[in-house]
Design a protein around this motif. Structure first.
Motif, mmCIF file in Angstrom:
data_model
loop_
_atom_site.group_PDB
_atom_site.id
_atom_site.type_symbol
_atom_site.label_atom_id
_atom_site.label_comp_id
_atom_site.label_asym_id
_atom_site.label_seq_id
_atom_site.Cartn_x
_atom_site.Cartn_y
_atom_site.Cartn_z
ATOM 1 N N ASN A 283 0.829 -1.212 0.000
ATOM 2 C CA ASN A 283 0.000 0.000 0.000
ATOM 3 C C ASN A 283 0.860 1.258 0.000
ATOM 4 O O ASN A 283 0.564 2.220 -0.710
ATOM 5 C CB ASN A 283 -0.928 0.005 1.224
ATOM 6 C CG ASN A 283 -2.210 -0.770 0.974
ATOM 7 O OD1 ASN A 283 -3.029 -0.396 0.151
ATOM 8 N ND2 ASN A 283 -2.370 -1.876 1.685
ATOM 9 N N PHE A 499 -7.927 -1.037 -5.189
ATOM 10 C CA PHE A 499 -8.263 0.055 -4.269
ATOM 11 C C PHE A 499 -7.419 1.296 -4.538
ATOM 12 O O PHE A 499 -7.927 2.413 -4.546
ATOM 13 C CB PHE A 499 -8.049 -0.400 -2.809
ATOM 14 C CG PHE A 499 -9.239 -1.107 -2.226
ATOM 15 C CD1 PHE A 499 -10.352 -0.391 -1.815
ATOM 16 C CD2 PHE A 499 -9.258 -2.484 -2.098
ATOM 17 C CE1 PHE A 499 -11.455 -1.038 -1.266
ATOM 18 C CE2 PHE A 499 -10.352 -3.147 -1.567
ATOM 19 C CZ PHE A 499 -11.459 -2.416 -1.144
ATOM 20 N N LEU A 549 -13.792 2.920 -0.059
ATOM 21 C CA LEU A 549 -12.499 3.484 0.328
ATOM 22 C C LEU A 549 -12.442 3.807 1.823
ATOM 23 O O LEU A 549 -11.396 3.678 2.456
ATOM 24 C CB LEU A 549 -12.197 4.742 -0.495
ATOM 25 C CG LEU A 549 -11.686 4.462 -1.925
ATOM 26 C CD1 LEU A 549 -11.651 5.733 -2.742
ATOM 27 C CD2 LEU A 549 -10.306 3.825 -1.920
ATOM 28 N N ASP A 551 -13.809 2.099 4.195
ATOM 29 C CA ASP A 551 -13.639 0.841 4.942
ATOM 30 C C ASP A 551 -12.245 0.232 4.759
ATOM 31 O O ASP A 551 -11.879 -0.708 5.442
ATOM 32 C CB ASP A 551 -14.672 -0.209 4.479
ATOM 33 C CG ASP A 551 -16.073 0.144 4.960
ATOM 34 O OD1 ASP A 551 -16.185 0.989 5.868
ATOM 35 O OD2 ASP A 551 -17.042 -0.409 4.410
ATOM 36 N N TYR A 552 -11.483 0.761 3.802
ATOM 37 C CA TYR A 552 -10.207 0.149 3.427
ATOM 38 C C TYR A 552 -9.095 0.542 4.405
ATOM 39 O O TYR A 552 -8.953 1.700 4.769
ATOM 40 C CB TYR A 552 -9.831 0.604 2.009
ATOM 41 C CG TYR A 552 -8.579 -0.025 1.466
ATOM 42 C CD1 TYR A 552 -8.560 -1.370 1.104
ATOM 43 C CD2 TYR A 552 -7.404 0.711 1.308
ATOM 44 C CE1 TYR A 552 -7.411 -1.950 0.599
ATOM 45 C CE2 TYR A 552 -6.252 0.137 0.803
ATOM 46 C CZ TYR A 552 -6.264 -1.199 0.453
ATOM 47 O OH TYR A 552 -5.121 -1.789 -0.044
ATOM 48 N N SER A 553 -8.318 -0.442 4.853
ATOM 49 C CA SER A 553 -7.177 -0.172 5.737
ATOM 50 C C SER A 553 -5.886 -0.462 4.985
ATOM 51 O O SER A 553 -5.729 -1.542 4.422
ATOM 52 C CB SER A 553 -7.251 -1.060 6.982
ATOM 53 O OG SER A 553 -5.996 -1.072 7.628
ATOM 54 N N ILE A 557 -5.619 -5.938 4.540
ATOM 55 C CA ILE A 557 -6.897 -6.001 3.851
ATOM 56 C C ILE A 557 -7.846 -6.841 4.686
ATOM 57 O O ILE A 557 -7.451 -7.811 5.300
ATOM 58 C CB ILE A 557 -6.727 -6.630 2.455
ATOM 59 C CG1 ILE A 557 -5.685 -5.839 1.671
ATOM 60 C CG2 ILE A 557 -8.029 -6.645 1.697
ATOM 61 C CD1 ILE A 557 -5.272 -6.504 0.403
#
Length: 836
Positions: A283, A499, A549, A551-553, A557
């Motif tokens: 990421n 993402f 987006l 909810d995305y960490s 994942i």
């Protein structure tokens, strides 16, 4: 029950040895004996008394027997190991205790670091030189000089140096020089990124103190920055902004006022770069790519890292740029180092005793554990022995962790039981001793860097465990120092890419000519109406993707389970691991206390509610699981020795169907398996390897149950390859899962992270070495059990409670692989029983 010594009436100790014998000894008068294993301590003691009456038990003579069994070292061997070194009384007592096998003893001493030029010889601004002189710094270390010159020149640089070696000055001074020369008020010139808020806040006073005297403005902007401070930063941007990648990610895709400040950035400094591996690192790779897109100037990159196998190669992949490596060295100091193998007790019992011995002498001690559970269990057992200790790990609330750091720094706490969260450079003050469970050598050196920072004598103990890689290092200690960690990212993780491409479109519309490498993903998003074309540009469909987006960490994942106690959130745990720890009636550890899960709501609301249990409750729990793999795409295939191995995209179906109770301190399963009322299910896509193991024909021929022997051999092989390859692949075994399919010979090893983390690719690339080491682990383990033991075939993560394992079948399979027997991959057979 307490047993009395027949000679002096003191307490007799009875311990099971690692090779399944019983060691009986009296610490007071020194008599001891080695007997055959029995679960019944009374029987062992009666046999000991009988042998004592016959004159077969003496104060001397057993040491040779223990030495012959590989349980302890002989005194002469230890003297030879010590050589001309002069260990102090504490170390000497530990080395000669005859309770553990001393695999290695050495004194780790850093030579005087190479000195560089005088501070006035680099053409620095007068204000910088003046301040350095005030700090009594007249001369740079050589690596600091090299870093300053290259960064001022505009080069991308990786500074590889241990903790407390002067890394911060190596990048801070040239950045300030660049700002004095090229910066302007009201524009952010440099961003300093730290992996955690705690570390950023810890480093900020040091950076601010240096910068402010030279009239350079620095500010921290993170989740804890108050509203009025945020406004001040936006209205009057500092020259240096200190933050983390989570903040950059959030503000860029939301296009906040803060994100508009980032456009003027000229230098990105990333401290502790070695932390950015796996999913988090993947990421971060994309966030850096996004930052490049929105900056008006070409970015210069500076990374500071602990020692890695290939820091330069890793950082080039992380930043997507050519980098130059500058090698630093630690400050002068002397640390007594011992590698200990607990042959007469458990790893935790040895770690607790070392902690007790050192804290009794007022040595401040950090104990590093490899898991949340182990850090909690160690603290519980040490507290019972009156050690002043607290837990520090991820998943505990930030204010609790900060209070533990503060107490340790101001000497009101003597010991911390922690996970790798404290490996980073957070200043916890003086540390005299570091005790660590098995980890790659470069990370051990990073941990040892905390001991004796102030020039006093330091102590470091690597405590090997009840596992295959520890068994290997007991017999091959020199190999430990060769196994430097390999860290990895996987920019081709499809979930991260999907993402992050959406986030890129939110940061700034995507023009038709750019991001050709993500063409397929962009087209996929347009078809699914996540992105849309407008005026020859690609823009986000916010209505559809906003919640995705949010909810995305970037740190992993998958959704998390929130953990509540008395109606208040006390932590969280990411899926799918949460299913294995938080099912109804599970015992869950939090900050040194055990709780019972009274309610588990999944998959609807994703929360767990805890309740208190009596302090003397004797058990904790371990889940029973089942998994099924499906190959979706094969990326690569090759031959390792003679067997065919493929690296592929896998679909994993996971089920948690029950649990067993384990007695605290004894680590023995008690009672029947408990089935859950409702099986918990979770499925995900990841990456992994599959290979076809050869059949153990000799062992099958001798067996009464051929099917059991064959399937158990493959299951044991899967365990050994994962656990035994741990350090070859950089200590990633905890990031890997494994499945063997019945008697098919198919063995799958996969990334536990959704979409893949790069861990299984690290194993794929070094597979031959992993297979060779796995064979030695089984061959050299002295246990005689058909199923093996924790030091060869058992795995503490086994979803089948370490059943269906056959040591000798696995040994034949690994010998056949290493002798070059050929196999080809086949399709899984319907009805094969998966063993995990």
């Amino acid at each position: 029950m307490k047993f009395s010594c027949p000679k002096c009436k003191s307490k007799i100790g009875i311990q099971k040895t690692f090779n399944k014998k019983m060691h009986v000894s009296c610490e007071n008068c020194g008599i001891e004996d080695l007997l055959e294993f029995s679960k019944n301590a009374d029987e062992v003691f009666l046999e000991f008394l009988s042998r004592f009456d016959k004159g077969l038990v003496t104060e001397s003579g057993l040491s040779e027997g223990l030495k012959g069994e590989g349980i302890v070292r002989g005194e002469n061997e230890i003297k030879e190991m010590i050589g001309d070194n002069k260990p102090d009384k504490i170390t000497e007592k530990i080395l000669y205790s005859k309770k553990d096998y001393i695999s290695q003893y050495k004194v780790l001493s850093n030579p005087e670091p190479k000195m560089g030029c005088k501070v006035e010889d680099l053409g620095l601004d007068e204000s910088i030189i003046k301040h350095l002189k005030e700090l009594k710094i007249d001369q740079f270390y050589k690596f600091q000089q090299d870093s300053i010159e290259e960064i001022i020149f505009g080069e991308n640089v990786v500074i590889e140096a241990p903790t407390a070696s002067g890394k911060t000055e190596a990048f801070l001074i040239p950045v300030i020089q660049r700002i004095k020369k090229d910066g302007s008020d009201g524009n952010v010139f440099a961003i300093f990124v730290y992996p955690t808020k705690a570390l950023a806040r810890d480093q900020y006073p040091k950076i601010q103190e240096f910068a402010e005297i030279i009239r350079i403005k620095t500010k921290v902007f993170d989740g804890d920055t108050k509203l009025e401070e945020r406004r001040e930063i936006i209205d009057n941007p500092p020259h240096i902004l200190i933050t983390n990648f989570d903040v950059l990610h959030y503000h860029m895709w939301h296009q906040t006022k803060f994100s508009s400040l980032l456009a003027s950035t000229r230098i990105l400094v990333t401290d502790e770069a070695h932390v950015y591996s796996g999913i988090f690192g993947t990421n971060v790779h994309y966030i850096i790519k996004r930052l490049k897109r929105i900056c008006t100037n070409k970015l210069q990159f500076v990374a500071a890292s602990a020692t890695l196998d290939d820091a330069q190669g890793f950082c080039q992949k992380l930043f997507g740029e050519k980098m130059q490596k500058i090698q630093g060295s630690g400050k002068k100091g002397r640390t007594d180092f011992a590698m200990l193998f607990p042959s007469l007790r458990t790893q935790r019992a040895l770690m607790v005793e070392l902690t007790k011995k050192l804290t009794q002498k007022n040595h401040k001690t950090m104990v590093f554990n490899n898991s949340h559970l182990n850090s909690e269990l160690l603290a519980i057992q040490a507290k019972k022995q009156k050690v002043n200790i607290k837990v520090h790990r991820a998943g505990l609330m930030a204010n609790y962790r900060t209070s533990v750091e503060r107490q340790f720094k101001d000497d009101s706490l003597q010991a911390i039981s922690c996970t790798p969260t404290l490996e980073l450079g957070i200043d916890v003050g003086n540390v005299d001793c570091v005790i660590s469970s098995t980890i790659p050598v470069n990370r051990l050196i990073q941990r040892i860097g905390r001991a004796a920072r102030k020039g006093q004598r330091g102590y470091a103990f690597l405590v090997l465990g009840n596992d295959p890689i520890s068994q290997y290092y007991k017999n091959h200690p020199d190999d430990y120092f060769e196994d430097i960690e390999k860290i990895y990212i996987d920019p081709k993780n499809p979930f991260v890419e999907e993402f992050q491409v959406l986030a890129m479109a939110c940061d700034m519309p995507i023009s038709k000519h750019e991001l050709k490498e993500h063409k397929e993903v962009i087209e996929y998003h347009i078809i699914n109406e996540n992105l849309k074309e407008f005026n020859n540009r690609i823009i986000p469909n916010f209505d559809k993707i906003n919640s995705m987006l949010n909810d995305y960490s970037i740190r992993g994942i998958g959704k998390s389970i929130d953990i509540f106690l008395d109606g208040k959130k006390v932590g969280d745990r990411v899926l799918p691991i949460a299913l294995e720890e938080l099912y109804k009636d599970a015992i869950y550890f939090l900050a040194g206390i055990r709780y019972k899960v009274k309610e588990f709501n999944y998959p609807k609301n994703n929360y767990a509610k805890l309740e208190r249990i009596p302090r003397d409750y004797p058990y904790y729990t371990k889940s029973l699981t089942e998994e099924w793999p499906t190959i979706e795409t094969v990326f690569e295939r090759r031959n390792a020795n003679g067997i065919e191995v493929a690296f592929c995209k896998l679909h994993i179906e996971k089920k948690v169907y029950g649990y067993v109770n384990i007695e605290l301190g004894q680590e023995i399963t008690q009672g029947e398996k408990v089935q859950l009322d409702t099986t918990l299910e979770y499925d995900f896509v990841t990456k992994g390897i599959v290979f076809h193991a050869p059949r153990p024909l000799k062992i099958i021929e001798e067996s009464e149950d051929e099917e059991y022997t064959e399937a158990s051999g493959y299951h044991a092989t899967e365990h050994i390859v994962i656990e035994g390859s741990n350090m070859i692949t950089g200590g990633v075994s905890q990031d890997l899962g494994g499945i063997s399919l019945g008697t098919s010979g198919l063995i799958f090893i996969y990334d536990g992270a959704i979409g893949g983390s790069g861990a299984s690719k690290a194993l794929y690339d070094r597979f031959e070495k992993a297979l060779e080491r796995s064979m030695f682990i089984v061959k050299e383990c002295p246990c005689k059990n058909e199923s093996g033991c924790p030091r060869c075939t058992f795995s503490y993560r086994c979803g089948n409670n370490n059943e269906y394992l056959h040591k000798y079948s696995a040994l034949e399979i690994l010998e056949r692989i290493n002798s070059g027997e050929k196999t080809e991959l086949i399709d899984p057979i319907e009805g094969d029983k998966p063993l995990v």
